[in-house]
Scaffold this active site. Sequence first.
Site, mmCIF file in Angstrom:
data_model
loop_
_atom_site.group_PDB
_atom_site.id
_atom_site.type_symbol
_atom_site.label_atom_id
_atom_site.label_comp_id
_atom_site.label_asym_id
_atom_site.label_seq_id
_atom_site.Cartn_x
_atom_site.Cartn_y
_atom_site.Cartn_z
ATOM 1 N N GLY A 55 82.145 4.550 42.459
ATOM 2 C CA GLY A 55 81.478 4.991 43.545
ATOM 3 C C GLY A 55 80.445 3.880 44.260
ATOM 4 N N ARG B 248 77.202 12.083 36.613
ATOM 5 C CA ARG B 248 77.564 11.679 35.382
ATOM 6 C C ARG B 248 78.470 12.758 34.957
ATOM 7 N NH1 ARG B 248 76.252 7.735 36.615
ATOM 8 N NH2 ARG B 248 74.556 6.187 35.645
ATOM 9 N N GLU C 47 83.910 9.167 29.286
ATOM 10 C CA GLU C 47 83.962 8.013 29.782
ATOM 11 C C GLU C 47 83.790 6.748 28.745
ATOM 12 O OE1 GLU C 47 82.378 5.798 33.699
ATOM 13 O OE2 GLU C 47 82.561 7.860 33.638
ATOM 14 N N ILE D 9 70.433 9.420 46.638
ATOM 15 C CA ILE D 9 71.755 9.526 46.801
ATOM 16 C C ILE D 9 72.007 10.715 47.466
ATOM 17 C CG2 ILE D 9 73.902 9.360 45.526
ATOM 18 C CD1 ILE D 9 72.930 7.039 44.027
ATOM 19 N N HIS E 169 84.996 5.379 38.175
ATOM 20 C CA HIS E 169 83.605 5.135 38.317
ATOM 21 C C HIS E 169 83.307 3.913 39.009
ATOM 22 C CE1 HIS E 169 79.646 5.708 35.803
ATOM 23 N NE2 HIS E 169 79.617 5.617 37.081
ATOM 24 N N ASP F 253 84.653 10.745 40.044
ATOM 25 C CA ASP F 253 84.423 9.308 39.860
ATOM 26 C C ASP F 253 83.802 8.817 38.322
ATOM 27 O OD1 ASP F 253 84.377 6.666 40.814
ATOM 28 O OD2 ASP F 253 82.259 6.727 40.780
#
Length: 364
Positions: free
Chosen positions: A332, A283, A312, A197, A330, A307
Amino acid sequence: MTKQQVLFIGDLNHSLPEFKRFQAKYECLEYKMTTRGQFVEDLKTKFSHISAIYGAWLGFVPIGGFRTVIEYAPSSLKVLAFCSVGYDHQDAHELAQRNIAMTNVPSDGAAEPVSELVVYFTITGFRQLHMYERQKLLKIPDTIDIRYKFANEEFNQKDGKINLSHERGYDFGERINKRPNLSPRGHNVVIVGFGQIGQLIGRKLHELGMNITYVKRSKLSNEQEDKLGYEATYASTILDVAKHGEVDLIVIACPATPETHHLINEEVIKSISKPFRIVNIGRGTVIDQEALLQGLNSGKILFAGLDVFENEPAINKDLINREDVVLTPHIGASTQENFDYAAIKALENIDDVLEGGSGISKVN
């Protein structure tokens, strides 16, 4: 011959040809998670002969991870296949002790949509396009007037709010509250985490004309760097980059580990020589949330595109109310293509293990 049973926790696209073939081969049991107690009871009774578990995106988060019920896992269970790239390392370890495979999904499917979100955050972070949001356009429905009213006051750093001028005039629109609207081209980005990524993010930001530095535990080999297709400079830590070069944007693309917890903290923020922007699609715990807010309040951080969040699924209201912050919940990787890709890979992992393999993308 009795079909092996596969328990499905969560949803998938039932119209997938791959799922229809899977259904023909295995007995598929769909289940909606309610409470840990009920799930334990069901594992003891109606699911006592399952061979595999398919874990959709939320997986076992509502009950605190699979390890909270692992002692009740039937002896027939061979594989727990998750739809996500990320996974619970403790669960993986506990399952390995019981010779149960855990598999995840390769980052191929997530890489494209996640990198697209980074491009979105990056462009609006430099050009501040998000500040011309619909409510302000409704209040000032005049292209000349709104540019002028946005341009000439000082940005309220403490509250993260735009100050609007009460005067009328002309402005080209090259600034908002005296902060310049810039092209990302020619600016320096540091990507923390440089797996599949991170490397795709690097390619897309390089195509925007940015200079790429990557932070990773170890440098890529010369052959690996050549395969990138763009020039990228290695740094062992963010602090190393801050000491030896300028930072205009930090992109977090690494997982949550003990080593990355609060990797971006007050010390790192202060060490960077000038105001910068930050994007997090990795994260939430990688960034110290309080240090981030202090950086925004002081003006050291000009923009944050987030994101993921430290606590969370909760999102800090102090971040929500700021106009120098853009938040997404979140999502993405959340495209239909990736949703289906993850399901197919999870099915393939289950099939491989139940056919005697070790799992195509086994993580334990």
